[in-house]
Design an enzyme around this catalytic site. Structure first.
Site, PDB file in Angstrom:
ATOM      1  N   ASP A 352       0.826  -1.205   0.000  1.00  0.00           N
ATOM      2  CA  ASP A 352       0.000   0.000   0.000  1.00  0.00           C
ATOM      3  C   ASP A 352       0.858   1.253   0.000  1.00  0.00           C
ATOM      4  OD1 ASP A 352       0.870  -0.740   2.562  1.00  0.00           O
ATOM      5  OD2 ASP A 352      -0.681   0.441   3.537  1.00  0.00           O
ATOM      6  N   GLU A 358       4.006   0.068   8.037  1.00  0.00           N
ATOM      7  CA  GLU A 358       2.985  -0.798   7.450  1.00  0.00           C
ATOM      8  C   GLU A 358       3.581  -1.547   6.262  1.00  0.00           C
ATOM      9  OE1 GLU A 358      -1.703  -0.389   6.100  1.00  0.00           O
ATOM     10  OE2 GLU A 358      -0.636   1.286   7.002  1.00  0.00           O
ATOM     11  N   TRP A 417     -11.723  -6.689  -0.643  1.00  0.00           N
ATOM     12  CA  TRP A 417     -10.336  -7.024  -0.356  1.00  0.00           C
ATOM     13  C   TRP A 417     -10.111  -8.503  -0.687  1.00  0.00           C
ATOM     14  CZ3 TRP A 417     -12.113  -2.501   0.786  1.00  0.00           C
ATOM     15  CH2 TRP A 417     -11.250  -1.448   1.073  1.00  0.00           C
ATOM     16  N   GLU A 618      -2.694   8.853  -0.580  1.00  0.00           N
ATOM     17  CA  GLU A 618      -3.700   8.014   0.058  1.00  0.00           C
ATOM     18  C   GLU A 618      -5.024   8.767   0.196  1.00  0.00           C
ATOM     19  OE1 GLU A 618      -4.030   5.132   4.003  1.00  0.00           O
ATOM     20  OE2 GLU A 618      -2.529   6.735   3.952  1.00  0.00           O
ATOM     21  N   HIS A 639       0.699   6.161  -2.316  1.00  0.00           N
ATOM     22  CA  HIS A 639      -0.322   5.136  -2.148  1.00  0.00           C
ATOM     23  C   HIS A 639      -0.972   4.929  -3.517  1.00  0.00           C
ATOM     24  CE1 HIS A 639      -1.411   3.602   1.854  1.00  0.00           C
ATOM     25  NE2 HIS A 639      -2.556   3.201   1.329  1.00  0.00           N
TER      26      HIS A 639
END
Length: 738
Positions: A352, A358, A417, A618, A639
């Site tokens: 991401d 992350e 997802w 993002e 992102h």
């Protein structure tokens, strides 16, 4: 591959210091060929006779380690001598680094307990036909390497005074010292697989566009581009002097260095100098950044010069295949940002973001971007490896995690997802026509449908459960990250779409799909009964785009009206945004789609460009109109998901469309749609069957189209369809008719 090697680890703990494994050996006969087979529990860098082996950065890459661990094979024939030393530094890498942003991950917590393991086997073939193996075992030794600390998120510390080559000019940066014993252990030999994905490699080198002092007195290097990689330093220094660097993507409103959006990731590196001229770049980690703050430097940060720094861009070694250009500089910059966003996040796994604590392979981001990704680059090998990890991580009940590798396995699956299990294999098939790949992932696709069917509270819909909804939708209620679109609506829509994709894949593979045809009919019927009205832009989009509405044109009309009512603005999030322009243009609203694409104020694709973005953000308002940040909690400036808009640019504005009956662009439809707000536009795609180009430009009161195709194509110009063969073709239409 037959392994004679044993897994080895340091006999004593090294703490944060990366161990350096070594083996010296003497060859008495002329060598015909030499090959090294190697992997590690962490990232490794190998040298033979002080020369780095291979170009793979962060080897052995990132896979679902508990099920699949890649090993690499290197031809080292030209590196062997009579007297030899093989040296391998092993860092924590993805395998053993903590995940500061997801400390509850039991999967990663378990991996962290693993030792700094190495498995290596050097196969020597002599000219007389005999073979000898130099394999890891207890005859190897280890010592503390100059890499005193290395983790994926926090960075690296390197002490050059402990490295080989303290004399100027030596390229080796391995350590030295008396060897200490290693021990063998039962490593994951049963999970070994040969290299499957693309290698991560150094791709580009960027010089700073300047060094400046911030209002706080910080010395900052600006590379002019948000990238993924690291900084190479080159300087003359005295032993013990230090260079300390911190990384950031943006400056704050006052023009000062800003790292709050990195959250708990330190993203720093420290280099301890030796005497003389020297160069160094991190060995076993990477960063996401545009700016570098010089925290320490010989003579003070102000002594640093631009020529002392070079940004090294890394990403998986994919071949660029898609290009775009037009008369609008902002739109050109947006497309450039899409490309940089893909490069920055395609580091072995489609992450991401590359900077904060992350950097995970989120499935939702992957499925919305995969079509664009496969136009921009030849990503077949990249995704094949990632989908193999998805299949390996899929639960017995068909669950697909939020991220792959699935480090968050305790969390329930989410619609849109987990639907990457159906969407990604199909998109990859359409892009490259690889029927074998589709076949290898067909079980993954079917099991995902079974998961939904067994985890719903309402037959033929997907209700209940925990979902991300229309993540970051602009119509989100106050205090929520989720848009206002009903979660059961999204989940049920994707249930239908994924079932339809399984049907389509089954037709290609010659499978019996009767069960899925029946299921799909029931889902559509139940959907229309449960959701006769649409309350948000995203609901209109999904109903029309997935063919679920009783009247898809009416759903698209409602979407267009909603867009106009709020001042020609989108209100969608991760689920609706990738489809909004397609839905509008498919149902007669291409002019409105262009209005959204070309809009410059917030919220829009071009708004970040007007704020200096060099990658995709993002949040539409990562930097708000008043210069403040959206938040520090979740505000990545690299992102790639919203970069999926490039798919519409290629396939609608430029008109190059794949046909499901002719995967891999074996035959294409070319139906460009120009807009008077642009003077000209050009796209090109290098496909498995050759390069396709499509361009249009104003020529007086007509549009002039030039199309080059290496395959037979169906061309649609101003509503007129015609079949054309290979070659270059010119067409014209009156501007007023578009």
């Amino acid at each position: 591959m037959e392994w004679y090697a044993k897994w080895i680890k340091p006999q004593t703990e090294t703490g944060d210091i990366c161990p350096l494994f070594q083996k010296s050996f003497f060859l008495k006969k002329p060598v015909k060929a030499a090959a090294l087979y190697i992997t590690a529990l962490g990232t490794y860098e190998a040298e033979l006779n002080k020369t780095r082996i291979g170009d793979f950065i962060l080897a052995p890459g990132w896979t679902s380690y508990q099920k699949r661990l890649q090993y690499q094979a290197y031809d080292v024939t030209n590196l062997v001598k009579e007297n030899n030393q093989l040296s391998v530094t092993v860092g924590k890498g993805w395998y053993r680094s903590p995940m500061p942003g997801w400390s509850r991950s039991s999967v990663q917590e378990e991996l962290k307990k693993s030792p700094a393991g190495l498995l290596a086997q050097l196969e020597i073939t002599y000219e007389d036909g005999s073979t000898e193996y130099m394999a890891t075992d207890e005859t190897w030794t280890f010592t503390d390497s100059p890499v005193r600390f290395s983790e994926i998120y926090d960075g690296e510390i390197f002490d050059a005074s402990l490295a080989y080559g303290c004399a100027p000019g030596c390229s080796s940066t391995q350590g030295h010292g008396s060897g200490r014993p290693v021990c063998e252990f039962e490593g994951p030999s049963h999970t070994l697989i040969p290299q499957q994905g693309e290698e991560i490699r150094e791709q580009e080198r960027l010089s700073p566009i300047g060094i400046f002092t911030t209002p706080k007195g910080e010395t900052v290097v600006d590379f002019g581009q948000d990238i993924t990689g690291y900084v190479e330093i080159s300087l003359t220094a005295k032993a013990g002097e230090k260079v300390a660097l911190s990384h950031a993507e943006v400056l704050d409103k006052e023009g000062c260095f800003y790292t709050e959006n990195y959250r708990s990731a330190k993203a720093q590196y420290l280099y301890i100098c030796r005497d003389g001229q020297q160069s160094y770049k991190p060995k076993l980690t990477f960063f996401g950044f545009r700016y570098v703050r010089i925290d320490q430097y010989p003579g003070g940060p102000c002594a640093a010069k631009p020529e002392n720094f070079t940004a090294v861009v890394i990403h998986s070694a994919m071949r660029r295949t898609g290009y775009f250009n037009c008369s609008n500089p902002l739109l050109n910059q947006l497309f450039d940002n899409v490309i940089w966003g893909q490069k920055g996040n395609f580091v072995d796994v489609p992450t991401d973001c590359p900077q904060r604590d992350e950097r995970l392979g989120w499935t939702g981001d992957a499925q919305v971007f995969i079509r664009t990704a496969c136009m921009n680059y030849d990503a077949e090998k990249f995704y094949t490896k990632w989908l193999s990890d998805m299949a390996a991580d899929q639960g017995e009940d068909g669950r697909v995690g939020h991220v792959i590798p699935d480090l968050l396995s305790e969390e329930p699956a989410s619609s849109a997802w987990g639907d990457a299990a159906a969407i990604c294999p199909w998109e990859l098939y359409l892009a490259y026509g690889n029927k074998e790949l589709l076949s290898s992932q067909f079980t993954l696709m079917k099991k995902w449908i079974s998961y939904i069917s067994s985890h719903t509270t309402t037959p033929y819909l997907w209700t209940g459960g925990t979902h991300y909804g229309d993540w970051l939708g602009l119509d989100a209620p106050v205090g929520s990250y989720k848009g206002s679109t009903r979660e059961d609506f999204i989940a049920s829509a994707f249930y239908a779409y994924s079932t339809w994709l399984v049907m389509e894949a089954g037709k290609v593979l010659g499978e019996d799909i009767t069960e899925y045809e029946t299921l799909y009919t029931e889902i559509v019927s139940a959907f229309r009964t449960a959701f006769p009205e649409y309350k948000t832009q995203t609901e209109c989009i999904l109903a029309a785009r997935f063919g679920l509405a009783k009247d898809c044109q009416a759903a698209a009309d409602q979407l267009a009206a909603m867009v106009k009512e709020c001042g020609i603005r989108l209100q969608t999030g991760f689920v609706g945004t990738p489809y909004i322009l397609h839905t509008l243009s498919e149902y007669g609203y291409s002019h409105l789609a262009y209005s959204l694409l070309l809009k410059e104020d917030y919220p829009s694709w071009l708004y970040p460009v007007t704020k200096g973005a060099t990658t995709i953000w993002e949040h539409w308002d990562g930097i708000m109109p008043d210069g403040n940040f959206w938040s520090a909690d979740m505000n990545s400036f690299n992102h790639y998901a919203y970069g999926s808009v490039a798919d519409w640019i290629y396939s609608v504005a430029g008109g190059i469309q794949r046909l499901a009956a002719f995967p891999g662009y074996e035959k294409v439809s070319i139906a460009p749609i120009p807009d008077k707000r642009l003077d000209w536009l050009s796209v090109s795609l290098d496909t498995r069957h050759g390069k396709i180009t499509s361009s249009w430009k104003k020529a007086g009161d007509v549009w002039r189209y030039e199309i080059t195709t290496p395959v037979d194509a169906v061309v649609m110009i101003a509503g007129k369809e015609r079949e054309v063969g290979k070659g270059t073709h010119l067409f014209y239409s009156k501007i007023e008719t578009i």
